[in-house]
Structures are given as structure tokens and as C-alpha cells.
Design an enzyme around this catalytic site. Structure first.
Site, PDB file in Angstrom:
ATOM      1  N   CYS A 119       0.829  -1.203   0.000  1.00 21.74           N
ATOM      2  CA  CYS A 119       0.000   0.000   0.000  1.00 21.74           C
ATOM      3  C   CYS A 119       0.871   1.263   0.000  1.00 21.74           C
ATOM      4  CB  CYS A 119      -0.977  -0.025   1.175  1.00 21.74           C
ATOM      5  SG  CYS A 119      -2.334   1.159   1.013  1.00 21.74           S
ATOM      6  N   SER A 127       2.135   3.999   2.770  1.00 21.72           N
ATOM      7  CA  SER A 127       2.198   4.562   4.125  1.00 21.72           C
ATOM      8  C   SER A 127       3.264   5.635   4.138  1.00 21.72           C
ATOM      9  CB  SER A 127       2.554   3.463   5.133  1.00 21.72           C
ATOM     10  OG  SER A 127       3.211   4.024   6.253  1.00 21.72           O
ATOM     11  N   ASP A 182      -3.424   1.671  10.241  1.00 17.98           N
ATOM     12  CA  ASP A 182      -4.514   2.629  10.482  1.00 17.98           C
ATOM     13  C   ASP A 182      -4.967   2.559  11.925  1.00 17.98           C
ATOM     14  OD1 ASP A 182      -4.608   1.807   7.500  1.00 17.98           O
ATOM     15  OD2 ASP A 182      -5.651   3.726   7.620  1.00 17.98           O
TER      16      ASP A 182
HETATM   17  C1  RUB Z   1      -3.539   3.387   3.424  1.00 21.16           C
HETATM   18  C2  RUB Z   1      -2.894   2.425   4.367  1.00 21.16           C
HETATM   19  C3  RUB Z   1      -1.651   2.884   5.079  1.00 21.16           C
HETATM   20  C4  RUB Z   1      -2.043   3.400   6.466  1.00 21.16           C
HETATM   21  C5  RUB Z   1      -0.886   4.128   7.132  1.00 21.16           C
HETATM   22  O1  RUB Z   1      -4.820   2.952   3.023  1.00 21.16           O
HETATM   23  O2  RUB Z   1      -3.370   1.335   4.610  1.00 21.16           O
HETATM   24  O3  RUB Z   1      -0.766   1.829   5.249  1.00 21.16           O
HETATM   25  O4  RUB Z   1      -3.135   4.281   6.374  1.00 21.16           O
HETATM   26  O5  RUB Z   1      -0.540   5.282   6.404  1.00 21.16           O
HETATM   27  P1  RUB Z   1      -5.770   3.939   2.161  1.00 21.16           P
HETATM   28  P2  RUB Z   1       0.356   6.443   7.057  1.00 21.16           P
HETATM   29  O6  RUB Z   1      -5.022   4.249   0.906  1.00 21.16           O
HETATM   30  O7  RUB Z   1      -7.005   3.122   1.938  1.00 21.16           O
HETATM   31  O8  RUB Z   1      -6.034   5.152   2.989  1.00 21.16           O
HETATM   32  O9  RUB Z   1       1.619   5.793   7.530  1.00 21.16           O
HETATM   33  O10 RUB Z   1       0.589   7.422   5.941  1.00 21.16           O
HETATM   34  O11 RUB Z   1      -0.442   7.036   8.183  1.00 21.16           O
END
Ligand code: RUB
Length: 302
Positions: A127, A129, A194
Site C-alpha cells: 500500500c 504509508s 490505520d
Molecule cells: C492506506 C494504508 C496505510 C495506512 C498508514 O490505506 O493502509 O498503510 O493508512 O498510512 P488507504 P500512514 O489508501 O485506503 O487510505 O503511515 O501514511 O499514516
């Protein structure tokens, strides 16, 4: 332009705003906008406006405690103020303070996380992050290689690939189903989160659990990079985090009639599959992380 409604729309659509910490950041900016532009003349009316904004922002993505905690923190810190003008100022002040805390947390996570990454190693991520991206960017000099999944159905892996190639970190993208094949060539897996629960489980993008099971199978360290602000305090009282179910059209635009398509956005990864959670307070075993929350976030439990 109504920044509140625009933010809610952008969060729901995921094109401009995605990822837990980015969603929380934009929710706080929307809260600042609400306070700056509010025409409410009484604290009662202003509090009702805030409540409405809070509900809209929280419901835009159901699986996002960081957004819930950020808004709760701001309102908790400001709510005792009786004077309408001062109340509006306090909401702005604490929203900015929270944004500053998030910014510093990100820098610390990148510093701490990059120490865990070995020279010349291959890291697999899933994904998009921002915390994982920051860690990997910090490791550029260590000559690392990154493998990223494309992350169907919304292809957030492309964002990861773009962010890293832009700064010269070598990336290989694979389709999600190639993970079992490629993970054996990696020496570490790092993904974002999340949600962190009171038991030390995490929730992240669908597909995360398969990677965690594969990591265990092949004895590859599996790490989570996440702000402590992703803790859901209600899990300490037995509540289960809601998993966002998204539109099946994201999976297949024109499917055959009567075909059932499921499109859960997230899933839980059990603590037994996680080697450590990299936070702005340090790296913790999932089992011990609750003590951090309990000390740091007393206001969350009120
Ligand atoms: C994004 C996702 C990320 C977490 C952490 O999913 O799963 O790994 O939200 O992100 P989506 P961060 O694209 O559905 O929002 O480390 O930027 O907080």
C-alpha cells in the site's frame, strides 16, 4: 469554497487524500477552517457546528482512529472555554498544536525506523504509508532495494513506487499475488497501520495479513510503522474496530449480474505475527504497547 465539504469528499474518494496520518492532518485543517469561518454568535451554536464537522470528518473513512483521536483531543482541550471568540481561537491553537505533534512524530518514526534497516537490504512494503516512505527515504544511503505490491483495487502501491523512485530509491513493483514468490528475496517487511488495538493487534490495508503470515513462514522480520495516535481506546473496553467496506465497483466496474463482490479496505494482523511496532515513542513489542497508551493518552479514556 467550503473546505470542510471538500475535505470530506477528498477523504471519501481517496484520490487526493489517503493514508491514516494524511487523513487526520486534513481533518485538523478542516477544523481550523470551520473555526475561522464560523458565523456562530454563541458557544452553543459553535459547538453544534463543531459536532457536525466532527461527524462528517469521522464518517468519511470509518477505520481511522487517528482522525477520531485528533478531533477529540482538540475539542477536549478547548471545550471548557465559555467565551465564543476565545473558544474559536483555542480550537485553532490546539489543531495547530496537534498538527505539529504529528509532524514531529513522523520525523522521529523515520529516524528510529531507519536504524532497523540493514545496509544493502531488500525491504518489502504494501500500500502507501507515509511513515514507511519516510523510513525508506532515510535509508537511501544504505543502498537498499524496495519491493512494493501494486495494492489492488486502488493501486496505492503506484504512489509508493512514484514517491521512492522520485528520490532515487530503487523499487520493483509486483502484483499482490506475487508476494509469496518475491518475499523470500527480502530481508524485512515494513508496513503502516490505520489502527493499533489495546491487545497490540493492528489494522492495515487488505493484503497485510497475507504478508504477515508469509513473513512468519519464511522467518522474515515483520514491522509496523505507526504513530501512537492510531490507538483505538475503545478496544480496551471490548469494542471491535469497524472495517470499512468499499464500493464493489472499485474491484470490477461492469461485473456480470448477480455476481457478489466483497471489497473490504482493511484487515487485522494479529500481534503474534508482528515483530515490533515502530512509533514516535520507540519500538515496542505489540504486547507491551498498551502501557504507552495508558500513560500518554489519559484524556482518551475520559
Ligand atoms: C492506506 C494504508 C496505510 C495506512 C498508514 O490505506 O493502509 O498503510 O493508512 O498510512 P488507504 P500512514 O489508501 O485506503 O487510505 O503511515 O501514511 O499514516
Amino acid at each position: 469554497m467550503n473546505l470542510l465539504l471538500k475535505t470530506v469528499k477528498d477523504i471519501k474518494e481517496l484520490k487526493k487524500i489517503q493514508g491514516a496520518s494524511n487523513i487526520a492532518k486534513h481533518a485538523l485543517k478542516a477544523l481550523i477552517w470551520v473555526s475561522k469561518t464560523s458565523k456562530a454568535k454563541t458557544t452553543g451554536n459553535f459547538k453544534r457546528e463543531l459536532k457536525k464537522a466532527e461527524q462528517l470528518l469521522i464518517n468519511a473513512r470509518p477505520t481511522e482512529p487517528m482522525t477520531r483521536n485528533a478531533i477529540k483531543y482538540v475539542i477536549y482541550m478547548a471545550k471548557k472555554e465559555k467565551d465564543i471568540k476565545k473558544l474559536k481561537k483555542r480550537i485553532i491553537f490546539y489543531s495547530k498544536k496537534c498538527l505539529d505533534k504529528f509532524k514531529k512524530a513522523k520525523i522521529t518514526i523515520a529516524e528510529i525506523g531507519s536504524r532497523k534497516v540493514k545496509q544493502n537490504s531488500s525491504i518489502l512494503t504494501h500500500c502507501h504509508s507515509s511513515n514507511v516512505i519516510n523510513i525508506l527515504k532515510n535509508c537511501k544511503k544504505k543502498k537498499i532495494k524496495v519491493v512494493c505490491t501494486e495494492t489492488r483495487p486502488l493501486f496505492q502501491g503506484r504512489r509508493t513506487a512514484r514517491d521512492l523512485t522520485k528520490v532515487g530509491v530503487p523499487v520493483t513493483m509486483i502484483v499482490d499475488s506475487a508476494a509469496a514468490n518475491l518475499i523470500r528475496k527480502c530481508s524485512m517487511v515494513i508496513i503502516g497501520a490505520d489502527v493499533i488495538t489495546s491487545e497490540g493487534n493492528i489494522i492495515n490495508k487488505i493484503g497485510s495479513k497475507a504478508l504477515a503470515i508469509l513473513s512468519k513462514h519464511y522467518d522474515i522480520p515483520f514491522y509496523i510503522a505507526a504513530e501512537t495516535w492510531k490507538f483505538n481506546p475503545k478496544t480496551a473496553f471490548g469494542e471491535i474496530e469497524t472495517i470499512e467496506q468499499r464500493n464493489p465497483k472499485e474491484v470490477w466496474k461492469n461485473p456480470p449480474k448477480k455476481l457478489k463482490i466483497l471489497n473490504p479496505a482493511f484487515e487485522a494482523v494479529g500481534k503474534e505475527l508482528i515483530d515490533g511496532i515502530i512509533t514516535e515513542e520507540g519500538v515496542f513489542a505489540p504486547e507491551s504497547i498498551y502501557s504507552i497508551f495508558n500513560n500518554k493518552f489519559k484524556w482518551m479514556f475520559e
